[in-house]
Design a protein around this motif. Structure first.
Motif, PDB file in Angstrom:
ATOM      1  N   LYS A 145       0.821  -1.222   0.000  1.00  0.00           N
ATOM      2  CA  LYS A 145       0.000   0.000   0.000  1.00  0.00           C
ATOM      3  C   LYS A 145       0.854   1.271   0.000  1.00  0.00           C
ATOM      4  O   LYS A 145       0.413   2.312   0.471  1.00  0.00           O
TER       5      LYS A 145
ATOM      6  N   TYR B  99       1.477   3.364  -2.399  1.00  0.00           N
ATOM      7  CA  TYR B  99       1.007   3.654  -3.745  1.00  0.00           C
ATOM      8  C   TYR B  99       1.853   4.715  -4.448  1.00  0.00           C
ATOM      9  O   TYR B  99       2.059   4.654  -5.665  1.00  0.00           O
TER      10      TYR B  99
ATOM     11  N   GLN C  36      -1.193  -3.420 -10.773  1.00  0.00           N
ATOM     12  CA  GLN C  36      -2.425  -3.009 -10.098  1.00  0.00           C
ATOM     13  C   GLN C  36      -3.624  -3.829 -10.563  1.00  0.00           C
ATOM     14  O   GLN C  36      -4.773  -3.463 -10.319  1.00  0.00           O
TER      15      GLN C  36
ATOM     16  N   THR D 177      -1.427   6.277  -7.174  1.00  0.00           N
ATOM     17  CA  THR D 177      -0.188   5.681  -7.678  1.00  0.00           C
ATOM     18  C   THR D 177       0.577   6.585  -8.623  1.00  0.00           C
ATOM     19  O   THR D 177       1.776   6.375  -8.844  1.00  0.00           O
TER      20      THR D 177
END
Length: 442
Positions: free
Chosen positions: A124, A126, A198, A261
């Motif tokens: 996580k 990102y 992803q 991201t």
């Protein structure tokens, strides 16, 4: 007597109602069919249909995406082949040289993002996905400059490798107009890995299919509607490669889905270049060695008599083998995902079952490709050239090509699977599933 008959009728009705309530009609019919014919039971023993369906649906977008990117320079070669024997030989030699020295390298360098972006997304973190993407694009740009210099002197290098002077000159002309496309191919592969990390695969199908669809019109226009002729084919490939890079780039920049991201360009990415490079070089070496095993055959064909014919034939066979390999390698991606999920849940037996299904699918799809090639080899060869001699000679090589594709199906899955395990820093000897596979192979 009448009361007895009524009672018996009521009992039979109740029995039918109970049977219907407990056993659905379709299920009962299915059981009878399985018991009678045994077809479904036999098929379920051969292949887990549910598992196979899940793997095919997962791997199909990856296969279509890989084939679409591979098809852009390939279509340009096909258009070149219809201009003459020398043009076909020069374009096929140039295409093989381009993959050996450039495209395979860029594909391998982007492999580091499978690990870095995958770990960042799982943790996580990102923001790091965008940082890694920018660092990888910087690396790709640097290597593109080095490779472009090599491409500029293609004629001298090919002659040094004992290739035919006329074919080398034609290939060098082709390569110079393909140089701009190299600078787009690297970033496009990086963005592809960024999206795959992803689990965004379906948009990739559209983003990769649109450029190849446009490419047919672009290459036809430049080859036949302008004075460029042969030079229009590689130039069209460069234009289409830039389109295939800009479309996903705009998708990442403009979509709100990627706000966590992708947070814009940052100078922080320069600090992660060496971190990326350590993984990228090993990945590039692995990919290049695999591709060189095929493409080097084209260079060897140039040493044979009648090099125009032999170079074109061997290059067509190598291209066919590469497309078939993409199918099995796409399956290996699905297998690694499924096996990783099951191992993470502690289901080693289900992980073994998933891998077994992948191996069966690889063999099944290889047989489908072989049958298609057996009945349509003239059509496939006709896409590269109008020459009856080339089509006839390709038909004589088809049985050997079919054997090679069949035998390469299982190693293609296993190599991709083990490669992904190594990219996750797992030693095969410490992995229970790899131990299982090795025992089965032994």
């Amino acid at each position: 007597m009448q009361e007895y008959l009524e009672k018996t009728t009521r009992d039979k009705v109740k029995m039918l109602q109970n049977a219907t309530a407990t056993t659905p009609l379709l299920e009962a019919a299915g059981d009878r069919n399985r018991g009678g014919g045994g077809c479904s039971r036999w098929w379920s023993k051969v292949l887990d249909v549910k598992e196979a369906k899940n793997q095919v649906l997962f791997s199909l977008p990856m296969i279509l995406t890989s084939v679409s990117y591979y098809a852009i320079p390939l279509v340009s070669v096909m258009f070149s082949g219809h201009l003459g024997h020398l043009e076909l030989a020069g374009a096929t030699l140039a295409n093989s040289w381009a993959f050996m020295t450039g495209f395979a390298l860029m594909n391998g360098l982007s492999g580091a993002l499978e690990t870095l972006c995958g770990q960042g997304f799982g943790a996580k973190e990102y923001k790091m996905l965008g940082i890694y993407l920018q660092a990888s694009c910087i690396i790709s740009f640097f290597f593109s400059i080095v490779v472009s210099v090599c491409w500029f002197y293609t004629e001298s290098i090919l002659i040094l490798l004992q290739q035919d002077p006329d074919i080398s000159k034609s290939a060098a002309l082709y390569m110079r107009y393909l140089i701009p496309g190299l600078f787009a191919y690297g970033p496009s592969q990086n963005i592809l890995r960024f999206l795959q990390a992803q689990s965004i695969v379906m948009p990739l199908v559209f983003l990769s299919a649109l450029p190849i669809a446009l490419h047919f019109g672009i290459v036809y226009a430049l080859v036949h509607w302008t004075t460029l002729g042969f030079k229009g084919a590689p130039l069209a490939a460069s234009v289409s490669l830039w389109i295939s890079m800009l479309l996903p780039a705009m998708y990442v920049i403009c979509s709100k889905k990627f706000e966590p991201t992708w947070q814009g360009f940052s100078s922080e990415s320069f600090g992660y270049i060496f971190t990326d490079l350590k993984l990228a070089l090993s990945s590039a070496a692995m990919i290049c060695l695999e591709d060189w095993a095929f493409e080097i055959l084209v260079l060897l064909a140039g040493l044979m008599p009648n090099s125009e014919l032999t170079t074109s034939l061997i290059a067509t066979c190598v291209t066919t083998e590469a497309i078939a390999y993409m199918i099995t390698f796409g399956l290996s991606a699905a297998a690694s995902t499924r096996v990783s999920n099951e191992l993470g849940a502690g289901n080693i037996d289900q992980a073994k079952s998933a891998m077994a299904v992948t191996l069966k699918l690889a063999v099944l799809l290889a047989l489908i490709v072989v049958l298609t090639l057996a009945f349509g080899h003239n059509i496939w060869a006709g896409l590269f050239s109008d020459s009856p001699e080339i089509i006839k000679q390709f038909a004589s090589l088809t049985p050997f090509l079919a054997i090679s594709i069949t035998l390469d199906s299982v190693p293609g899955v296993l190599s991709g699977f083990v490669d992904r395990l190594n990219m996750r820093s797992l030693r095969p000897s410490q992995h229970p599933l790899v131990d299982y596979i090795v025992q089965k192979l032994d």
